[in-house]
Write an enzyme that holds these catalytic residues in place. Structure first.
Site, mmCIF file in Angstrom:
data_model
loop_
_atom_site.group_PDB
_atom_site.id
_atom_site.type_symbol
_atom_site.label_atom_id
_atom_site.label_comp_id
_atom_site.label_asym_id
_atom_site.label_seq_id
_atom_site.Cartn_x
_atom_site.Cartn_y
_atom_site.Cartn_z
ATOM 1 N N ASN A 198 0.797 -1.840 -0.068
ATOM 2 C CA ASN A 198 0.085 -0.100 0.316
ATOM 3 C C ASN A 198 0.668 1.010 0.058
ATOM 4 O O ASN A 198 1.640 1.097 1.046
ATOM 5 C CB ASN A 198 -0.626 -0.232 1.303
ATOM 6 N N ASP B 299 -1.330 -6.119 6.237
ATOM 7 C CA ASP B 299 -1.384 -6.391 4.605
ATOM 8 C C ASP B 299 -1.069 -7.560 3.815
ATOM 9 O O ASP B 299 -0.242 -8.370 5.835
ATOM 10 C CB ASP B 299 -0.286 -5.659 4.320
ATOM 11 N N ASP C 141 2.455 4.693 5.213
ATOM 12 C CA ASP C 141 1.939 4.329 6.262
ATOM 13 C C ASP C 141 2.570 3.038 6.391
ATOM 14 O O ASP C 141 2.789 2.554 7.978
ATOM 15 C CB ASP C 141 1.035 4.805 7.095
ATOM 16 N N HIS C 142 2.656 2.138 5.085
ATOM 17 C CA HIS C 142 2.631 0.418 5.048
ATOM 18 C C HIS C 142 4.143 0.312 4.447
ATOM 19 O O HIS C 142 4.936 1.077 3.691
ATOM 20 C CB HIS C 142 1.926 0.244 4.465
ATOM 21 N N GLU D 96 -3.764 2.067 -3.106
ATOM 22 C CA GLU D 96 -4.108 3.104 -2.692
ATOM 23 C C GLU D 96 -3.040 3.708 -3.694
ATOM 24 O O GLU D 96 -2.494 4.719 -3.240
ATOM 25 C CB GLU D 96 -3.475 3.445 -1.177
ATOM 26 N N ASN E 55 -7.372 -4.224 5.685
ATOM 27 C CA ASN E 55 -7.269 -3.445 6.897
ATOM 28 C C ASN E 55 -8.741 -4.562 7.833
ATOM 29 O O ASN E 55 -9.357 -3.963 8.477
ATOM 30 C CB ASN E 55 -8.430 -2.629 6.496
ATOM 31 N N ASP F 250 -3.674 -5.314 1.147
ATOM 32 C CA ASP F 250 -4.194 -4.057 2.420
ATOM 33 C C ASP F 250 -5.781 -4.800 2.859
ATOM 34 O O ASP F 250 -6.352 -4.281 2.316
ATOM 35 C CB ASP F 250 -4.056 -2.132 2.519
#
Length: 259
Positions: free
Chosen positions: A7, A220, A249-250, A34, A151, A149
């Protein structure tokens, strides 16, 4: 065949960091989430000279998924079946042809917050559609995997501070149950098949010094069909990418298949 999920939180924001990681890690296939770009605006030029063909399913400003591959891609499809009214760009599929053909599903599962509410209802409905698609692909008996991802924090050990996520859509019992219903169709969680225990994360918030404190979560995942699991050789997380210039941030999670 080395396959990674990453991501990137905006393809344009990662225009230098992403190619640098690709050169260092040399994955054969990467699924991105994303990308935050429509297909026509995706910056193909940043991949010049790296040997990847690129397929995207984009959306302006948010969401968006892509597959990069050094190997031939066939039968590319976009969008998760089951709801013709769903306009969010969160699912892409392609068959990658190496020593054997492997179907790759790249996904960006909805966050679902705030929960309860319409966004959480959408998350659970999306996961039900994903389970139906997974069951259909399993019936083909072709090696395939679903990477991205999710989530979802599947277990408490997948969070540095599980108590902080109790009321979050990523760790609510309904989210975890929906994830298990998919897994229990017969999938192997590739990373957990190779690496056990706590302390392994793929996401750290930008706020409150989460990275420095290693206050992360593992969201992930790469789920392998039985035929793909038979090909699994290794798995890992490229944690060092988070410490680079303008990081997402990943970080990437990767596997190696004998394919």
């Amino acid at each position: 065949m080395k396959i990674a999920t990453f991501n990137i939180n905006g393809i344009k924001a990662r225009a230098e960091a992403l190619p640098a990681w690709l050169r260092a890690a040399e994955p054969d296939v990467v699924v991105l989430q994303e990308i935050k770009s429509v297909d026509e605006a995706f910056p193909h030029e940043i991949f010049d000279g790296l040997g990847y063909s690129i397929e995207t399913h984009g959306q302006k400003g948010f969401n968006g998924v892509a597959i990069l591959s050094k190997l031939p891609l066939e039968d590319v499809t976009r969008g998760l079946p089951g709801d013709d009214t769903d306009e969010q760009a969160r699912w892409i599929e392609a068959t990658v042809v190496g020593k054997v053909a492997v179907r790759i599903c790249g996904l960006y599962l909805p966050n679902g917050n705030p929960a309860p509410g319409p966004k959480y209802d959408y998350k659970l409905a999306w996961m039900a559609r994903m389970r139906a698609r997974a069951a259909a692909l399993l019936a083909s008996e072709m090696p395939f995997l679903m990477a991205g991802d999710y989530n979802v924090i599947p277990e408490d050990e997948d969070a540095a501070k599980p108590e902080a996520w109790r009321e979050d859509a990523l760790a609510l019992p309904e989210s975890r149950a929906a994830f298990r219903r998919i897994l229990n169709l017969g999938f192997t969680d590739a990373f957990r098949a190779r690496v056990q225990g706590a302390g392994h994360y793929s996401f750290w918030d930008y706020q409150a010094g989460a990275w420095a404190k290693n206050n992360g979560i593992l969201i992930d995942h790469l789920l392998l069909s039985p035929q793909a699991a038979d090909l699994l050789r290794d798995a890992g997380i490229d944690k060092a990418v988070r410490g680079g210039d303008k990081p997402s941030d990943h970080v990437p999670v990767w596997i190696e298949l004998d394919a």
